[in-house]
Design a protein around this motif. Structure first.
Motif: not given
Length: 843
Positions: A180, A184, A188, A196-199, A201-202, A205
């Motif tokens: 993962r 990420v 990026k 973003t890191d969150e986006d 990651d999603r 996934d």
């Protein structure tokens, strides 16, 4: 680390390989894989496993190839040679390896494939001129198909493959999806406007951390500015559609959905680019030459489904660039190629309706045929054919019934044959014939033409009986279906003459080729290339029946006209040139034969490469001429080199290898290395019946050479028996008044003299001398040798006056023809007997 050590390390890292070839562009967005790369580097460079290949294994889309590319760039300072080899098709492996040859100083770029591959592998194994090399075999699916061409030596081999079978063959590292953190980091880097890191990651996934899917998603967002939220919503819609349609079950759903979404977005923006992409899916997975999409004539353009795109250079360029921007294709501006990942190709083909698949396939067939340069025998055209070769099998060219496409397919067989890649030519011709017979019948002109090309390939591979039977049947059908004076019929007519020669029927070959030349001149005229081939063949026939005057006349005509004719290929020029050198030697002009042969050999090395079959045949004949001229050391060096190359390229049982072995054995005997010569010749004689019939003149000639060595080694009675059998056989096939028969008679007379039967030796010697004077003339070296031996027999019988008269005439002629310092002249003047041997010509 000291400042000095740091400086040295920096300099080492900046070092570039001496040879860097075919390595794809480095992925500027390459991310992670640090542990994998370090582990791979440690394994590859380990002293224990330095000669063991390493494989990167994993399913499609995980980035095996990109890891291999990164390894090549990251550690290139440790190598003198880095070379990339597409390995999913066996024929591509040979082409790629052959491309390395000139970089190793082995041959020109137009050398034949099979022979050049062996030369490359030998140089790599020996580590000369470079011992630090890295070869990458990309997408090597079946170990058994390429294991023989994976070198084991001082360098390193890296293999990428989806096939788990490599695990039992080489050291294997598994390449999995990104972890993962790597996903990420990659996203990026790939989306320069920020994510973003969150986006990230999603997104990772949902895409299962599959690198190829992440590349597609990142490219789409970078190009369109689409938010992650919108992308995931659209991705979910496409995933549901794919699940409903049960599309692409063999591939990860995340990849299928990501690809589908990218294609959907691009179709909205530029539908012509998607049409081009779908077309690319029906090529092979190797790089497609950019010029393929600009070679169609107006006539073909009218039949093309891409006509609107191909007719507009600006739109075409835009479409190609869009494919690159959306990461749907790799655009290499330096090599001017377009490459679509094999996984993307498979997905594209899977979503095209069956009726459309055939249309795209036909489009690719037309594009390939239009891009072919024609004249596949011309060495200048070979590089272009080499670029198109990787797409012939994946595009299923054999399925086409279009005359233009079938002509291109046959031209590809001709290219493979002319460049020396006989095995691939045989394989491709066989596939075409099998398919075309099924689809259009045994009497289809294209089937018959392909059979004619297969026949000559089989003969060059040494399968003489199969070639004879195929060419005889093909010629009979061509005469009935196409007519006697059809171009293809005449081509096979010319080919079939050589079949009679390989079976030892020289008289029938002469009669066949006399009629062939008459027909060629009637249909094509005197100066046409095909007519000149018939002239050359007739020269060979006259040589084989012993009519050297007529042979010289026709051979000189073939050579001069081929040199003048712009349609003649360099191989044809070399064949005629070497034939001229050979007939000059057989006429007894040894020194002139060396001069002509030297020029022919230099020409072959320059234009066809030192390992091309016809260059090697020229080298063998030049070695014979040097031996006859008394240049023994030069003859030995060339004979030894030629046999080494023939063995490496064709094995011990090929006709050319056997001829080269006879040549070397003969020069070994001349050097006094009798034991080595006898060992080599025994092995050669054992192999001859596997290639030629038991009653073939060449078989008797080989046995004649063996008999000579038996006598020199002390087995005089064994020599007499073998010479007697050989002479009886030659008399039966050729008659006594033939060069081969009379050479054997000279040796048999020597056997008889050694056994104390001087009267029988004298009788045989007198008959032989009389025949040679009529056949070759009084000044031919063989005639003079027969006279020298008869002088010895006359003196043994007490006929001193007769011997003195013959000696005065013979020795004066010998000195005029060969000079006082020639080895044969010295032996003759000293009153010793002369032996002669046999060398088979190319048929």
């Amino acid at each position: 680390m000291s400042v000095s050590q740091s400086h040295e390390a920096s300099r080492a890292a900046e070092r570039q390989p001496q040879v860097w070839g075919r390595v794809p562009q480095r992925n500027k967005n390459f991310t992670g894989r640090e542990e994998l790369l370090e582990k791979l580097h440690a394994g590859v460079t380990s002293k224990v496993t330095a000669v063991v290949p390493h494989a990167l294994h994993g399913f499609g889309g995980v980035g095996k190839t990109h890891v291999a590319i990164e390894y090549a760039y990251r550690y290139r300072h440790e190598y003198d040679v880095v070379w990339w080899i597409p390995a999913d098709q066996p024929m591509l492996v040979g082409s790629a390896l052959a491309g390395l040859a000139p970089r190793l100083g082995l041959s020109s770029s137009v050398a034949g494939i099979e022979d050049t591959v062996e030369a490359v592998l030998d140089a790599l194994r020996r580590g000369e001129p470079y011992s630090r090399w890295l070869l990458v075999f990309d997408n090597a699916e079946n170990p058994e198909e390429i294991n023989e061409v994976v070198p084991r030596g001082p360098g390193h081999v890296l293999i990428t493959s989806r096939n788990q079978a490599w695990q039992g063959v080489v050291d294997t590292l598994s390449v999995d999806v990104f972890d993962r953190a790597e996903s990420v980091e990659f996203l990026k880097r790939r989306v320069p406007r920020g994510i973003t890191d969150e986006d990230a990651d999603r997104l990772a996934d949902h895409l299962g951390d599959l690198p190829l899917a992440l590349e597609q998603a990142g490219a789409l967002q970078a190009e369109t500015g689409m938010s992650v939220e919108d992308y995931l919503r659209l991705l979910e819609d496409h995933t549901a559609q794919l699940l409903d349609a049960n599309k692409a079950p063999d591939y990860p759903l995340s990849m299928t959905a990501a690809w589908s979404l990218s294609v959907s977005q691009l179709e909205t923006k530029l539908p012509e680019a998607v049409e081009l992409l779908r077309c690319c899916a029906f090529f092979g997975p190797e790089p497609i030459p950019r010029d393929v999409f600009g070679a169609m004539s107006e006539e073909l353009m009218a039949r093309s489904r891409l006509s609107g795109l191909l007719a507009s250079p600006i739109l075409l360029s835009k479409a190609i660039k869009e494919l690159g921007r959306y990461a749907l294709a790799l655009i290499d501006s330096e090599s001017r190629t377009i490459q679509v990942h094999r996984l993307v190709q498979a997905l594209l083909r899977n979503e095209v309706p069956p009726e459309e698949c055939k249309a795209f396939q036909n489009e690719v067939h037309l594009l390939l045929a239009a891009a072919a340069p024609g004249m596949p025998d011309a060495t200048s055209r070979w590089p272009r054919y080499a670029e198109l070769l990787p797409h012939v099998t994946p595009a299923r060219l054999k399925l086409s019934r279009d005359p233009l496409v079938r002509k291109f397919a046959i031209d590809m067989v001709r290219y493979l044959f002319s460049s020396g890649d006989y095995e691939t030519a045989r394989e491709l011709a066989g596939e075409l014939i099998d398919e075309w017979r099924t689809s259009t019948g045994d009497d289809d002109p294209d089937v018959l033409s392909a059979q004619g090309h297969l026949g000559i390939v089989l003969r060059e591979l040494g399968d003489h009986q199969a070639a004879f039977e195929l060419n005889r049947a093909t010629l009979a059908r061509m005469r009935e279906v196409l007519g006697t004076d059809h171009e293809e019929t005449l081509r096979v007519t010319n080919i079939h003459g050589a079949d009679f020669r390989t079976l030892g029927d020289f008289t029938t070959a002469l009669e066949h080729d006399q009629e062939s030349l008459r027909l060629h001149r009637e249909v094509f005229g005197n100066d046409h290339v095909q007519t000149l081939r018939a002239v050359n063949n007739l020269a060979v026939d006259y040589m084989l029946v012993g009519d050297y005057a007529r042979a010289f006349e026709f051979q000189q005509e073939a050579y001069i006209q081929h040199r003048r004719n712009p349609g003649s290929g360099r191989q044809e020029v070399l064949i005629a040139w070497n034939g001229l050198a050979r007939i000059v030697r057989l006429r007894g002009d040894y020194f002139e034969a060396c001069d002509v042969g030297e020029e022919a050999y230099e020409y072959g090395v320059q234009w066809l490469g030192p390992d091309h079959p016809w260059t090697l045949r020229t080298a063998k004949d030049l070695s014979i001429a040097k031996r006859r001229a008394g240049l023994i050391d030069e003859a030995f060096d060339l004979a030894q080199l030629t046999l080494e190359r023939e063995e490496r390229l064709f094995g011990r049982g090929h006709p050319d290898t056997l001829a080269a072995a006879l040549c070397l054995a003969n020069v070994l005997r001349t050097r006094g290395e009798v034991a080595e010569a006898l060992e080599l010749l025994r092995d050669t004689a054992d192999r001859y019946p596997e290639v030629f019939p038991d009653d073939h003149p060449f078989k008797y000639g080989c046995d004649m050479n063996l008999a000579l060595l038996l006598r020199v080694s002390g087995d005089v009675e064994g020599a007499r028996r073998l010479d007697r059998k050989s002479l009886d056989g030659l008399d039966d096939r050729l008659g006594r008044s033939h060069h081969y028969s009379l050479t054997c008679a000279i040796n048999l007379a020597n056997d008889l003299a050694a056994l104390g039967d001087s009267d029988a030796a004298r009788r045989l010697g007198e008959d032989t001398l009389a025949r040679l004077r009529l056949l070759l003339g009084e000044n031919h070296p063989l005639t003079l040798a027969a006279g020298s031996n008869l002088i010895v027999d006359l003196r043994a019988a007490g006929a001193e006056e007769e011997a003195d008269t013959l000696a005065a005439d013979t020795f004066n002629r010998y000195r005029e023809v060969l000079g006082d310092d020639h080895p044969d002249v010295r032996v003759a003047v000293q009153g010793e007997r002369l032996d002669f041997d046999f060398d088979p010509p190319a048929l």
